[in-house]
Design a protein around this motif. Structure first.
Motif, short mmCIF file in Angstrom:
data_model
loop_
_atom_site.label_atom_id
_atom_site.label_comp_id
_atom_site.label_asym_id
_atom_site.label_seq_id
_atom_site.Cartn_x
_atom_site.Cartn_y
_atom_site.Cartn_z
N LEU A 53 0.81 -1.21 0.00
CA LEU A 53 0.00 0.00 0.00
C LEU A 53 0.85 1.26 0.00
O LEU A 53 1.96 1.28 0.54
CB LEU A 53 -0.92 0.01 1.23
CG LEU A 53 -1.83 -1.21 1.43
CD1 LEU A 53 -2.70 -1.01 2.66
CD2 LEU A 53 -2.68 -1.48 0.19
N ALA A 54 0.29 2.32 -0.59
CA ALA A 54 0.90 3.65 -0.55
C ALA A 54 -0.03 4.55 0.25
O ALA A 54 -1.07 4.98 -0.25
CB ALA A 54 1.09 4.19 -1.96
N GLY A 55 0.35 4.83 1.48
CA GLY A 55 -0.49 5.64 2.34
C GLY A 55 -0.72 4.95 3.67
O GLY A 55 -0.04 3.97 4.02
N ASN A 56 -1.66 5.45 4.42
CA ASN A 56 -1.92 4.95 5.76
C ASN A 56 -3.37 4.49 5.89
O ASN A 56 -4.28 5.07 5.28
CB ASN A 56 -1.67 6.06 6.80
CG ASN A 56 -0.29 6.66 6.68
OD1 ASN A 56 0.69 5.94 6.51
ND2 ASN A 56 -0.20 7.99 6.74
N VAL A 57 -3.57 3.49 6.75
CA VAL A 57 -4.92 3.06 7.12
C VAL A 57 -5.10 3.39 8.60
O VAL A 57 -4.34 2.91 9.45
CB VAL A 57 -5.14 1.55 6.89
CG1 VAL A 57 -6.57 1.16 7.27
CG2 VAL A 57 -4.86 1.18 5.44
#
Length: 450
Positions: A130-134
């Protein structure tokens, strides 16, 4: 690993964690807590997050809990949301006899689904793709109940707005979130396994107090001023306004009398009421609210009573993001087959996810798994596969759709989205709703405090 392979592994992980996920939902079901009081539920959430290696932020807006999974590469931040609180349904079979709290709307399933999504994303090491945050965000106080308690929290400086997500927005906990979603359980037999609306109503809330004069009900009622009569006239005056509400505005006004007097042989000197004023747009809500205020003054004027009208900010109308709806529909088809999603247009209930949707792209779809009318004694989780596991899979799959690769999904959502308000505009509107008017029906004069 391809996106489809990752989503498949996530679903397999949810299935392996079935007993743990169901246990969380069942445990919360039998331990309901009302809004801004969800201390034990929040503790369960934080402990579960920490068990899976996450650092937690707790005590957000009193009881909210947050954990963050950082993707391999930088990118947008997606929030997966579940609600901690319950309702008050005194005759529900699983009611807390001391507080009257009961889960009759499915928030226990939301938290089970949120925890299941977190487990599956952690188990599969999805962050590496993934690229980004959850952000996994358990939020307090969606059910707008115990209004006086919340009003007193505001007066005491503990919160500034009366809904959980509203207060989290005010405190800045959505400032770094670009996209948000949650899934609500449904028990509607006319809907398919999943459903999504275009929009839903917002509302303002009102606390009302009629003040009359006590006297002997049999011997000297002519010396009294009957506050209950004032309230009854006001309610009838509200009903007389209904033909002026446009169908397209979806206005709902539903007052209750919370105190009707003290004893039967004394003219009621104090009567209290609560109501929401709901509508499809903030303009429609404010218009209907002015008519309700007029009706309340009319009741006081008719008998020479006083009326105190306290208007409090509620929730903004919900606007589900169309691009995210398309993503949810695709995942619904993958999970449950074709033709298992109902699109229901506008709904007349309310949620503080509406407040979130005014600022960032957001979606609040529904998923089956419950039986019995919502907010009733008969509501219960009847299908744990749909009620607990389905939301876990769908939330996690949406996170992957949004952030996989270079986060093309989230970037497309953000590019296609036009915010309805800035945070500053939102807070100015909500804080501007606070208003207390004391109207003297005998003199026809008002004192207003904002």
């Amino acid at each position: 690993m391809t996106k489809d392979e990752l989503k498949q592994r996530i679903c397999e992980s949810v299935d392996r964690r079935r007993s743990q996920i169901e246990g969380i939902g069942d445990q919360i079901m039998v331990n309901p807590e009302l809004g801004f009081k969800e201390f034990e539920t929040a503790k369960l959430v934080a402990n579960t997050m920490e068990e899976f290696g996450f650092q937690t932020e707790t005590g957000l807006a009193r009881t909210g809990v947050k954990a963050v999974l950082k993707g391999k590469n930088p990118g947008p931040t997606v929030a997966l949301i579940g609600e901690l609180d319950s309702l008050g349904v005194a005759d529900h079979p699983m009611v807390n006899p001391e507080t009257g709290a009961a889960h009759a709307c499915g928030h226990n399933a939301q938290i089970a689904g949120l925890m299941g999504a977190m487990m599956a994303i952690a188990d599969t090491q999805a962050g590496e793709e993934l690229a980004g945050n959850v952000v996994f965000l358990a939020v307090p106080a969606e059910e707008y109940v115990e209004v006086e308690f919340r009003r007193d929290l505001v007066k005491g400086g503990e919160i500034t707005l009366l809904g959980g997500k509203c207060e989290l927005i005010k405190q800045g906990h959505f400032d770094d979130i670009d996209v948000a979603m949650m899934i609500h359980t449904h028990s509607d037999s006319t809907m398919k396994k999943t459903g999504v609306s275009t929009s839903s109503n917002g509302f303002v809330s009102k606390l009302i107090r009629f003040v009359g004069r006590a006297a002997h009900s049999g011997g000297s009622p002519h010396l009294g001023i009957n506050a209950l009569n004032a309230a009854q006239i006001a309610i009838n005056a509200m009903h007389a306004q209904r033909e002026t509400f446009r169908d397209s505005d979806a206005i709902r006004v539903h007052p209750i009398i919370t105190k009707g007097g003290d004893i039967v042989n004394v003219v009621p000197a104090e009567v209290t009421m609560e109501t929401y004023v709901r509508g499809r747009t903030k303009e429609a809500i404010l218009d209907a609210n002015a008519k309700v205020d007029r009706a309340l003054r009319a009741g006081a004027m008719a008998v020479g009573a006083k009326v105190e009208i306290e208007t409090l900010p509620g929730y903004m109308p919900l606007a589900n993001d169309a691009t995210m709806v398309d993503m949810f529909e695709q995942n619904s088809e993958e999970l449950f087959g074709e033709d298992e999603l109902t699109k229901v247009g506008h709904r007349t209930g309310s949620t503080d996810m509406g407040d979130v949707s005014h600022l960032i792209p957001a979606i609040h779809p529904m998923m089956a798994g419950a039986s019995g009318p919502g907010h009733s004694r008969d509501w219960h989780i009847s299908d744990k596969e749909m009620g607990y596991l389905g939301p876990a899979k769908s939330l996690a799959m949406m996170a992957v759709d949004l952030l996989y690769g270079d986060a093309e999904g989230a970037k497309a959502v953000m590019e296609n989205h036009d915010p309805l308000m800035s945070k500053e505009e939102y807070l100015a509107f909500q804080e501007g709703v606070f208003r207390t008017e004391v109207y003297d029906g005998e003199t026809g004069t008002s004192e207003v405090e904002s």
